[in-house]
Design a protein around this motif. Structure first.
Motif, short mmCIF file in Angstrom:
data_model
loop_
_atom_site.label_atom_id
_atom_site.label_comp_id
_atom_site.label_asym_id
_atom_site.label_seq_id
_atom_site.Cartn_x
_atom_site.Cartn_y
_atom_site.Cartn_z
N ARG A 11 0.83 -1.19 0.00
CA ARG A 11 0.00 0.00 0.00
C ARG A 11 0.87 1.25 0.00
O ARG A 11 1.96 1.27 0.58
CB ARG A 11 -0.93 0.06 1.22
N VAL A 12 0.39 2.29 -0.66
CA VAL A 12 1.02 3.60 -0.59
C VAL A 12 -0.05 4.63 -0.24
O VAL A 12 -1.22 4.48 -0.62
CB VAL A 12 1.70 3.99 -1.93
N THR A 13 0.34 5.65 0.49
CA THR A 13 -0.58 6.73 0.87
C THR A 13 -0.01 8.06 0.42
O THR A 13 1.13 8.40 0.76
CB THR A 13 -0.83 6.75 2.39
N ILE A 14 -0.79 8.79 -0.35
CA ILE A 14 -0.40 10.09 -0.87
C ILE A 14 -1.40 11.13 -0.38
O ILE A 14 -2.61 10.95 -0.54
CB ILE A 14 -0.36 10.10 -2.42
N ARG A 15 -0.89 12.20 0.22
CA ARG A 15 -1.76 13.32 0.61
C ARG A 15 -1.82 14.30 -0.54
O ARG A 15 -0.79 14.69 -1.09
CB ARG A 15 -1.23 14.00 1.88
N VAL A 16 -3.03 14.69 -0.92
CA VAL A 16 -3.23 15.61 -2.05
C VAL A 16 -4.10 16.77 -1.58
O VAL A 16 -5.01 16.60 -0.78
CB VAL A 16 -3.86 14.90 -3.26
N TRP A 17 -3.82 17.96 -2.10
CA TRP A 17 -4.61 19.13 -1.73
C TRP A 17 -4.53 20.15 -2.86
O TRP A 17 -3.62 20.14 -3.69
CB TRP A 17 -4.11 19.71 -0.41
N GLY A 18 -5.53 21.04 -2.89
CA GLY A 18 -5.55 22.06 -3.94
C GLY A 18 -6.64 23.08 -3.71
O GLY A 18 -7.49 22.93 -2.82
N ASP A 19 -6.62 24.13 -4.52
CA ASP A 19 -7.56 25.24 -4.36
C ASP A 19 -8.94 24.92 -4.92
O ASP A 19 -9.95 25.34 -4.36
CB ASP A 19 -7.01 26.49 -5.05
N GLU A 176 2.91 10.07 2.48
CA GLU A 176 2.64 9.84 3.90
C GLU A 176 2.89 8.36 4.21
O GLU A 176 2.58 7.49 3.40
CB GLU A 176 1.19 10.20 4.26
N GLU A 177 3.42 8.10 5.38
CA GLU A 177 3.74 6.72 5.75
C GLU A 177 2.50 5.94 6.20
O GLU A 177 2.37 4.76 5.93
CB GLU A 177 4.79 6.70 6.87
#
Length: 300
Positions: A11-19, A176-177
């Motif tokens: 598994r991998v975890t990616i934090r994503v954010w944007g306007d 993210e871990e």
């Protein structure tokens, strides 16, 4: 986190954010109206923008909702015309005058449409990484791809800029871990800006993906020119000794049916699932939810 995620290390975890974000509901024919949260299809697109190889593919496991975003409505310019491949080839050959699309306000090929989008969003995308049938070589191992994904995500590298639904709504990303730990940390850091914990909310029927995940397991890649040439040479060796007329016949058949790719072409086939948010988590692993495939004959 669900039992499936806890039991598998791939598994991998990616934090994503944007306007801004717009995950368009397919039932809206003209105006764009977003789903209230990111879809698994859009989440997969973000991960593939960071790293993808034909020998591996992603299955979105869960999405933590840190900032749900607020609704925002505005008008935007879109194009209503497309350039055909035949026209493009004619332009390249010089047999036809180039005629570009005229977009923008008041242009013949442009139009203004309303959009109901989301403003200020942030999610944690957890995905399972699996190998496709193209991973035949010993070097094509899961640990290698997991390491590549993590190194690229932690370094801010991507093949093309990830986006939230439409290209102009770009997405920032960070590795993210652990999804649960990162979610709790971001809740503390954001304070009142974070979305309050969503104990339970049914979202109804949501788009899961536009491609069947079972077919994506086969993988797909275009053959390199040297591979195509090697296949042609093997074909020529196979027809050595045949009469010239038979050789010419088989060459025509080969040219008409020459395979220029490895794996399987996957035709678009929209799939949906009943989406539910529980404790601010949208669980969407295909082994944990019921996937409804939509084709010309209906759902099955």
């Amino acid at each position: 986190m669900n039992d499936i995620a806890a039991a598998a290390p791939n598994r991998v975890t990616i934090r994503v954010w944007g306007d801004f974000a717009c995950f368009t509901r397919p039932e809206m024919k003209v105006e764009r109206v977003s789903y209230p949260v990111i879809t698994p299809s859009a989440a997969r697109g973000i991960l593939e923008a960071i790293y993808w190889e034909p020998q591996m593919y992603y299955l979105i496991d869960s999405i933590h909702i840190i900032k749900r975003g607020r609704w925002i409505s505005f008008r935007r310019n879109e194009v209503i015309s497309v350039i055909s491949m035949d026209n493009a080839k004619s332009w390249m050959n010089g047999t036809r005058k180039v005629s570009s699309i005229q977009a923008g306000g008041g242009a013949a090929d442009g139009t203004q449409r309303n959009m109901l989008a989301l403003q200020s969003v942030e999610y944690l995308i957890t995905a399972e990484v699996r190998l496709t049938s193209l991973a035949r070589q010993p070097r094509c191992n899961l640990a290698k791809y997991l390491d590549q994904i993590k190194r690229r995500a932690s370094g801010g590298k991507c093949f093309h800029r990830p986006a939230f639904g439409v290209r102009e709504f770009d997405a920032n990303f960070a590795l993210e871990e652990n999804a649960d730990t990162a979610f709790a940390r971001r809740q503390r850091e954001l304070g009142a800006e974070a979305t309050p914990l969503i104990h339970y909310e049914p979202l109804g029927l949501m788009l899961y993906d536009v491609f069947d995940h079972n077919q994506r397991e086969q993988g797909f890649r275009w053959l390199r020119e040297e591979e195509i040439e090697t296949n042609r040479q093997h074909f020529e060796e196979g027809i050595t000794g045949l009469k010239k007329a038979e050789q010419n016949k088989r060459r025509k058949e080969y040219a008409a049916n020459a395979r220029r790719f490895d794996g399987q072409k996957v035709q678009p086939q929209p799939a949906f699932f009943q989406a539910e948010i529980r404790d601010s988590v949208l669980s969407c692993h295909p082994d944990a939810v019921e996937i409804l495939l939509q084709d010309m004959g209906g759902e099955h």
